[in-house]
Design an enzyme around this catalytic site. Structure first.
Site, PDB file in Angstrom:
ATOM      1  N   HIS A   1      10.569  -9.400  15.826  1.00  0.00           N
ATOM      2  CA  HIS A   1       9.582  -8.264  16.512  1.00  0.00           C
ATOM      3  C   HIS A   1       9.566  -7.195  15.845  1.00  0.00           C
ATOM      4  CE1 HIS A   1      13.997  -6.659  16.927  1.00  0.00           C
ATOM      5  NE2 HIS A   1      13.392  -5.560  17.545  1.00  0.00           N
TER       6      HIS A   1
ATOM      7  N   HIS B   1      22.545   0.537  22.528  1.00  0.00           N
ATOM      8  CA  HIS B   1      22.239  -0.804  23.031  1.00  0.00           C
ATOM      9  C   HIS B   1      22.452  -1.583  21.745  1.00  0.00           C
ATOM     10  CE1 HIS B   1      18.087  -0.071  22.141  1.00  0.00           C
ATOM     11  NE2 HIS B   1      17.978  -1.367  21.982  1.00  0.00           N
TER      12      HIS B   1
END
Length: 315
Positions: free
Chosen positions: A186, A121
């Site tokens: 993140h 991804h």
């Protein structure tokens, strides 16, 4: 001569595919998807003949048994298909991919190349939402952003400039779009492979080492570790980075060390290398933020931006 017509950058999160019901009642995820919709419309308006996609690897195509800093897919490219992302063969612009590899070597880089590359991804999530028909040939460029040592941010900028120069030297007269996938802030519960401490750390490093033939066998526990993580976002960092992108001047972030970036914005923020490389591939330009939402449920500061060239180099 081919022309780079612009750039798009977008964060990725497979939780958008697999756990949408958990956030459907929140405005932030919907605003982020609306930003992706606007970016998809821009891709259609730009009418690219080919797309250079710069992104990361999450240990589903490249592994710790051999981890290049930079990898270009030049022939067969396969989507891993994890978490509802595209699976199977993807269209590849083989001529442009070979030119990019040759151009990088000419500029002093040592890229790996693959005639059969699996991408996860880190590449396919952006294609899934920005080019949903998967009908435009791509050149995937994977930067190692999770297995130290990592290239520095200035090196990522130089990489993008070399990709841009190689693309413009193509005599096929193509319209080329550059897509950056990953980021923003993140922190993933992923260890440095050289400093494994907990049982989960040891499991992940083993999965990353042996995954070439069996990565799917590790998916369930990998997913459980991710889902158990506490969100660690830095919206101030994200907004400041997007403001630098809008000005078309990333000199401030390029002065940061890898350690400082991780300390301030998390190990997942190392993926901004793809955004940096996209801007320098496009060349002088200015950005526009299409969406930004700090989404704790996805553990990530989720941004979408465009980058438009202010001038074209006829050479």
């Amino acid at each position: 001569m081919s022309q780079i017509v612009g750039g798009i950058a977008a964060s990725h999160s497979t939780l958008m595919n697999t756990h949408w019901a958990e956030v459907d009642h929140l405005q932030g995820p919907h605003r982020f998807r609306e930003g992706l919709d606007r970016a998809r419309e821009m891709v259609a308006e730009l009418r690219p003949d080919a797309i250079v996609v710069i992104g990361s690897n999450h240990f589903r195509g490249l592994f710790l048994d051999l981890m290049p800093s930079i990898t270009v897919g030049v022939a067969e490219v396969l989507g891993a298909g994890e978490a509802g992302t595209p699976e199977g063969p993807l269209p590849v612009d083989r001529e442009l991919a070979k030119r990019v590899v040759d151009g990088l070597v000419d500029e002093g880089f040592d890229p790996a190349f693959s005639l059969r590359l699996t991408v996860d991804h880190g590449i396919t999530h952006s294609l899934q939402y920005l080019v949903p028909d998967l009908d435009i040939p791509i050149v995937p460029v994977i930067i190692n952003m999770f297995a130290p040592p990592l290239i520095g941010l200035p090196r990522a900028a130089a990489l993008g400039a070399a990709i841009g120069a190689a693309t413009r030297s193509d005599e096929a007269d193509k319209r080329v779009l550059v897509i950056a996938s990953g980021g923003l802030s993140h922190r993933l519960p992923w260890p440095d492979w050289s400093q494994t401490l907990s049982d989960d750390d040891r499991f992940l490093v083993e999965a990353w080492l042996h995954g070439r033939t069996q990565w799917k066998e590790f998916e369930v526990r990998r997913r459980e570790i991710i889902r158990a993580a506490e969100p660690d976002l830095n919206p101030d960092f994200d907004r400041d980075f997007l403001a630098q992108l809008e000005r078309g001047d990333l000199s401030e972030i390029l002065s940061w060390s890898n350690d400082k970036l991780e300390e301030v914005a998390g190990n997942g923020a190392q993926e901004i290398r793809s955004w940096i490389a996209m801007t320098t591939a496009v060349g002088p330009g200015r950005g526009r933020t299409l969406a930004y939402e700090p989404i704790d449920e996805w553990l990530t500061g989720m941004g979408v931006a465009s980058f438009e060239p202010t001038q074209h180099d006829p050479a």
